[in-house]
Design a protein around this motif. Structure first.
Motif, PDB file in Angstrom:
ATOM      1  N   LEU A  89     -24.351   1.114 -18.731  1.00  0.00           N
ATOM      2  CA  LEU A  89     -25.661   1.275 -19.340  1.00  0.00           C
ATOM      3  C   LEU A  89     -26.784   0.762 -18.452  1.00  0.00           C
ATOM      4  N   SER A  90     -27.893   1.493 -18.463  1.00  0.00           N
ATOM      5  CA  SER A  90     -29.109   0.991 -17.841  1.00  0.00           C
ATOM      6  C   SER A  90     -29.567  -0.248 -18.602  1.00  0.00           C
ATOM      7  N   GLY A  91     -30.215  -1.161 -17.904  1.00  0.00           N
ATOM      8  CA  GLY A  91     -30.689  -2.369 -18.571  1.00  0.00           C
ATOM      9  C   GLY A  91     -31.665  -2.070 -19.688  1.00  0.00           C
ATOM     10  N   GLU A  92     -32.402  -0.943 -19.575  1.00  0.00           N
ATOM     11  CA  GLU A  92     -33.395  -0.553 -20.577  1.00  0.00           C
ATOM     12  C   GLU A  92     -32.894   0.599 -21.437  1.00  0.00           C
ATOM     13  N   VAL A  93     -31.585   0.744 -21.560  1.00  0.00           N
ATOM     14  CA  VAL A  93     -31.015   1.835 -22.342  1.00  0.00           C
ATOM     15  C   VAL A  93     -31.537   1.811 -23.773  1.00  0.00           C
ATOM     16  N   THR A  94     -31.711   3.005 -24.346  1.00  0.00           N
ATOM     17  CA  THR A  94     -32.092   3.104 -25.753  1.00  0.00           C
ATOM     18  C   THR A  94     -31.042   3.918 -26.494  1.00  0.00           C
ATOM     19  N   MET A  95     -30.809   3.565 -27.752  1.00  0.00           N
ATOM     20  CA  MET A  95     -29.887   4.324 -28.588  1.00  0.00           C
ATOM     21  C   MET A  95     -30.613   4.771 -29.845  1.00  0.00           C
ATOM     22  N   THR A 105     -30.120   6.926 -22.195  1.00  0.00           N
ATOM     23  CA  THR A 105     -30.351   7.170 -23.623  1.00  0.00           C
ATOM     24  C   THR A 105     -29.049   7.630 -24.263  1.00  0.00           C
ATOM     25  N   ILE A 106     -28.813   7.148 -25.473  1.00  0.00           N
ATOM     26  CA  ILE A 106     -27.652   7.557 -26.267  1.00  0.00           C
ATOM     27  C   ILE A 106     -28.170   8.167 -27.567  1.00  0.00           C
ATOM     28  N   TYR A 107     -27.783   9.404 -27.837  1.00  0.00           N
ATOM     29  CA  TYR A 107     -28.092  10.042 -29.110  1.00  0.00           C
ATOM     30  C   TYR A 107     -26.813  10.083 -29.938  1.00  0.00           C
ATOM     31  N   LEU A 108     -26.852   9.459 -31.110  1.00  0.00           N
ATOM     32  CA  LEU A 108     -25.681   9.394 -31.982  1.00  0.00           C
ATOM     33  C   LEU A 108     -26.014  10.074 -33.301  1.00  0.00           C
ATOM     34  N   LEU A 109     -25.318  11.159 -33.592  1.00  0.00           N
ATOM     35  CA  LEU A 109     -25.550  11.912 -34.826  1.00  0.00           C
ATOM     36  C   LEU A 109     -24.388  11.717 -35.774  1.00  0.00           C
ATOM     37  N   ILE A 167     -34.476   2.385 -33.522  1.00  0.00           N
ATOM     38  CA  ILE A 167     -33.996   2.583 -32.158  1.00  0.00           C
ATOM     39  C   ILE A 167     -33.597   1.229 -31.580  1.00  0.00           C
ATOM     40  N   ILE A 168     -32.430   1.161 -30.982  1.00  0.00           N
ATOM     41  CA  ILE A 168     -31.924  -0.077 -30.377  1.00  0.00           C
ATOM     42  C   ILE A 168     -32.122   0.021 -28.869  1.00  0.00           C
ATOM     43  N   THR A 169     -32.600  -1.066 -28.266  1.00  0.00           N
ATOM     44  CA  THR A 169     -32.851  -1.068 -26.823  1.00  0.00           C
ATOM     45  C   THR A 169     -32.116  -2.219 -26.154  1.00  0.00           C
TER      46      THR A 169
END
Length: 297
Positions: A189-195, A280-284, A209-211
């Motif tokens: 993961l990037s240090g600034e990843v967002t989910m 970025t992670i998109y979780l559906l 949104i989680i960062t």
């Protein structure tokens, strides 16, 4: 095959890109068919152009209505995923330019900006034709297109050019998540990843949104426990998580992780990868948005 059926796949493609919803796109195409059935078809000089015009106008109206509903949506709203596997014939014409990350950006445009962007960038319609569709003068339509294009270029995430590398990263992410490997997950993961996770209030998902790599990885692993999986299955009406499996699949023209139980898809995860890291992670997980997908195997 009837004239309408000749163009059904194209019309679905137009409606889906404008709406970001499979169900809404199908409803719009059905309404377009009703409109087509009610006209004297012998008087229509260009059926394809006519059907695109009708479908686009219906989709714009539907999007305006949908945007008001999404204001009351529980948690983040993500577009509905579609299968773009090579053998999924009904979505063959949807395969290009339907990346989930792009559709997320399109959600930030006004309905008219989105329609103009889709019709111009994805289908290369002349500005004069687009202007007629949206009921604006051609100069105003060109201005809408320019504004939409600039916004998309500014907001659209960067991607690795190498699709194979993105697939390898998705595979590594799936393995680390399934094995509860916190260190391995953080490394990806990037240090600034967002989910961004979309449960729609119908399945377990983060409501915001989680960062940050540590926060994202710990949240992902926290739900991958027998107790939490059981609670998740109960939340979508399944008694237990028998037969839980994770598979790679082509979703929205990119590799994605599809989790299923007893042949029913329960989660879809799509990743944005750049510079060798997951950004970025998109979780559906909203069952209403993924019910149309088929589990692997």
């Amino acid at each position: 095959m009837s004239t309408f059926e000749d163009h059904r796949s194209l019309l679905t493609s137009v409606a889906y890109r404008i709406l970001g919803s499979v169900a809404d796109a199908e409803d719009v195409v059905q309404e377009a068919w009703l409109r087509w059935s009610g006209v004297d078809q012998a008087t229509v000089d260009d059926p394809k152009a006519y059907l695109i015009r009708v479908t686009s106008r219906l989709a714009i109206d539907r999007l305006r209505w949908a945007k008001s509903r999404r204001e009351a949506y529980v948690g983040p709203w993500l577009p509905e995923p579609i299968s773009t596997e090579p053998d999924t014939a009904e979505h063959a014409e949807l395969a290009e330019s339907v990346e989930l990350a792009l559709l997320v950006v399109l959600e930030t445009l006004s309905p008219l900006e989105r329609a103009v962007f889709v019709l111009r960038e994805a289908f290369d319609l002349p500005f004069a034709e687009i202007a007629e569709i949206i009921g604006r003068a051609e100069p105003a339509t060109r201005q809408l297109a320019r504004r939409a294009r600039e916004h998309v270029q500014e907001k659209r995430p960067r991607f690795d050019v190498d699709r194979d590398e993105r697939r390898r990263m998705t595979q590594r992410f799936m393995n680390a998540s399934a094995n509860g490997d916190l260190d391995g997950l953080i490394e990806l993961l990037s240090g600034e990843v967002t989910m961004v996770s979309d449960g729609g209030g119908k399945a377990r998902a983060a409501l915001r949104i989680i960062t940050g790599a540590d926060n994202v990885s710990r949240w992902l692993l926290s739900i991958n426990t027998p107790a939490n999986i059981a609670r998740f299955m109960a939340s979508i009406g399944m008694a237990e998580a028998a037969g839980l499996s994770f598979e790679m699949a082509e979703v929205n023209d990119g590799p994605a992780i599809v989790a299923s139980a007893d042949g029913k898809v329960i989660t879809v995860i799509s990743l944005v990868v750049a510079d060798g890291k997951i950004e970025t992670i998109y979780l559906l997980a909203n069952p209403e948005k993924i019910a149309h997908l088929r589990a692997a195997g």
